[in-house]
Design an enzyme around this catalytic site. Sequence first.
Site, mmCIF file in Angstrom:
data_model
loop_
_atom_site.group_PDB
_atom_site.id
_atom_site.type_symbol
_atom_site.label_atom_id
_atom_site.label_comp_id
_atom_site.label_asym_id
_atom_site.label_seq_id
_atom_site.Cartn_x
_atom_site.Cartn_y
_atom_site.Cartn_z
ATOM 1 N N GLN A 15 0.827 -1.192 -0.061
ATOM 2 C CA GLN A 15 -0.060 -0.058 0.162
ATOM 3 C C GLN A 15 0.815 1.442 -0.090
ATOM 4 O O GLN A 15 0.488 2.306 -0.638
ATOM 5 C CB GLN A 15 -1.037 0.128 1.164
ATOM 6 C CG GLN A 15 -2.290 -0.999 0.984
ATOM 7 C CD GLN A 15 -3.096 -1.143 2.228
ATOM 8 O OE1 GLN A 15 -2.722 -1.821 3.258
ATOM 9 N NE2 GLN A 15 -4.194 -0.240 1.898
ATOM 10 N N HIS A 115 0.680 -9.537 4.190
ATOM 11 C CA HIS A 115 -0.422 -8.595 3.891
ATOM 12 C C HIS A 115 -1.142 -8.390 2.588
ATOM 13 O O HIS A 115 -0.759 -7.393 1.845
ATOM 14 C CB HIS A 115 0.003 -7.132 4.678
ATOM 15 C CG HIS A 115 -1.275 -6.213 4.743
ATOM 16 N ND1 HIS A 115 -1.351 -5.756 5.990
ATOM 17 C CD2 HIS A 115 -2.368 -5.813 4.386
ATOM 18 C CE1 HIS A 115 -2.429 -4.771 6.083
ATOM 19 N NE2 HIS A 115 -3.207 -5.060 4.907
ATOM 20 N N ASN A 159 -2.269 -10.824 7.940
ATOM 21 C CA ASN A 159 -3.088 -9.746 8.355
ATOM 22 C C ASN A 159 -4.462 -10.467 7.716
ATOM 23 O O ASN A 159 -4.582 -10.918 6.680
ATOM 24 C CB ASN A 159 -2.757 -8.507 7.498
ATOM 25 C CG ASN A 159 -4.034 -7.381 7.424
ATOM 26 O OD1 ASN A 159 -4.258 -6.878 8.632
ATOM 27 N ND2 ASN A 159 -4.749 -7.284 6.392
ATOM 28 N N GLU A 160 -5.532 -10.090 8.626
ATOM 29 C CA GLU A 160 -6.947 -10.618 8.265
ATOM 30 C C GLU A 160 -6.877 -11.895 7.508
ATOM 31 O O GLU A 160 -7.363 -11.847 6.277
ATOM 32 C CB GLU A 160 -7.784 -9.605 7.519
ATOM 33 C CG GLU A 160 -8.019 -8.167 8.515
ATOM 34 C CD GLU A 160 -8.935 -7.241 8.080
ATOM 35 O OE1 GLU A 160 -9.983 -7.552 7.379
ATOM 36 O OE2 GLU A 160 -8.928 -6.092 8.376
#
Length: 467
Positions: A15, A115, A159-160
């Site tokens: 990101q 991620h 992540n998640e």
Amino acid sequence: MRDPFIWAVATAAYQIEGGRETDGRTPSMWDAIREIPGRIKDGSSKEMSCEGRKKYKEDVKLIKSLGVTHYRFSIDWSRVMKNGKTRNPTGMEYYKDLCRELRKEGIQCIVNLFHADLPLDLYNEGSWLTEEIIPYFVQFARYCYEELHEFVSIWVTFNEIRMHAWAGVVKVEGEPFHSLDIDYKKFLGEVSVARAVMVASRNMLLAHAKVYRLFHEKNDACRVGIILGGHACFDADGETVSSVSERATKSMVHLYLDPLLHPSNDWTGGVREYLGEDLPPWSEEEKKLIKNTVDVMCFNYYRPHIVKEGKGPSLVEQIFNFTMVDDDWPKIGGDSSWVRLHPQGLISLMEGLRGKEGEQKYPNVPILISENGVNDDPSLNSLDDTNRIRYIGEHIDAILEARRRGVNVIGYTAWSLMDNLEWDDGFEVRFGLFQVNLESEEKTRTPKRSAEWYKKKIEKERREEDQ
Ligand code: GAL
């Protein structure tokens, strides 16, 4: 004496770094997604980036200016392992530099290994649908450990995990489309999408457990966690918890907590009943491997859901027989935002892990809030982000109050340090405490009002904690 509360801010590698660099990085699945015309909603090109890698020294100063104790960031697998498989010391050097810089400023690292972004070759070879990926993930993790362990205070594997298994591997009805839509039947034969998703989930859980064991063999005092999305669900009838809301929470949270932490060390009733044959079983050996492999339970939290009985259109609603309904909680990020202001959802989720009076459903593992934040409200000047101050402030207050009442929550993380690539939304949905001017050559960062506010809030709460 409890350890001091963790105050953190987070980013994720892809990101803020993007893909285009010349340090031997190889393509990732998000590079490929961004090349597909029309897939990124703001039409931004694959080349657009905050250039986090180039600007890391400046960014560490921004992190320092917030007064946080910890920085949560992720490692780009495609940068440190060529094609996901071969060590790339030049790529790793950047993360070492970043860690050194953070250490100089007295900031501790929470390092997230995965991620959302997978090396493209590994994606094309079957992504998380095949067990073959697990040794590659372990190799990648081992390399990160060897090079960075002296700097890291908490490791996070995924992540998640739910979000990635349901949205980042194959295309699933009702979930964000964050993959290249691999033909899962090529790898798994004629099975349902639900089965494919659960096989991916299972492989990720196994990969997590192997990395947990590896890191603990190297140093038993290390702390390893995993991040779940904090999908608390309430019943439409007065926000209570009923069988349908409990089932919905199970479908999105406990589906992942159970094999890791539930005393049965297996998927529990509510989940088995609904997924049936689509739930791949665990062998006794796998159960032993995975059991209690969580030192820190991490939750990303943005909103809860209101649900009622009856199948909604998405796959998860179809399987678990619930429908998500609209709520009237404050939207706070503007009309098109999916974020909602409802801190109580998070508190209920954390309290729910303990079970009712006297019953301990899950072990009392320390909880870290690993992401929480809101996008800019388009009706406000982006630098005057009073909506973010209200959102973050109300969550922090609720979390600290829960901590005083005995909930084992050890830290809070604001998402995000700066505006960045909000996946398929592109750069127009902005979650940063710092604004990034993508048009400028320097990708100039400017503090929003919330940056100064967060700093003061942390100072105040730290003073009170010391008293
Ligand atoms: C999370 C995700 C982050 C960020 C955030 C805000 O689910 O982990 O990468 O995109 O949502 O939308």
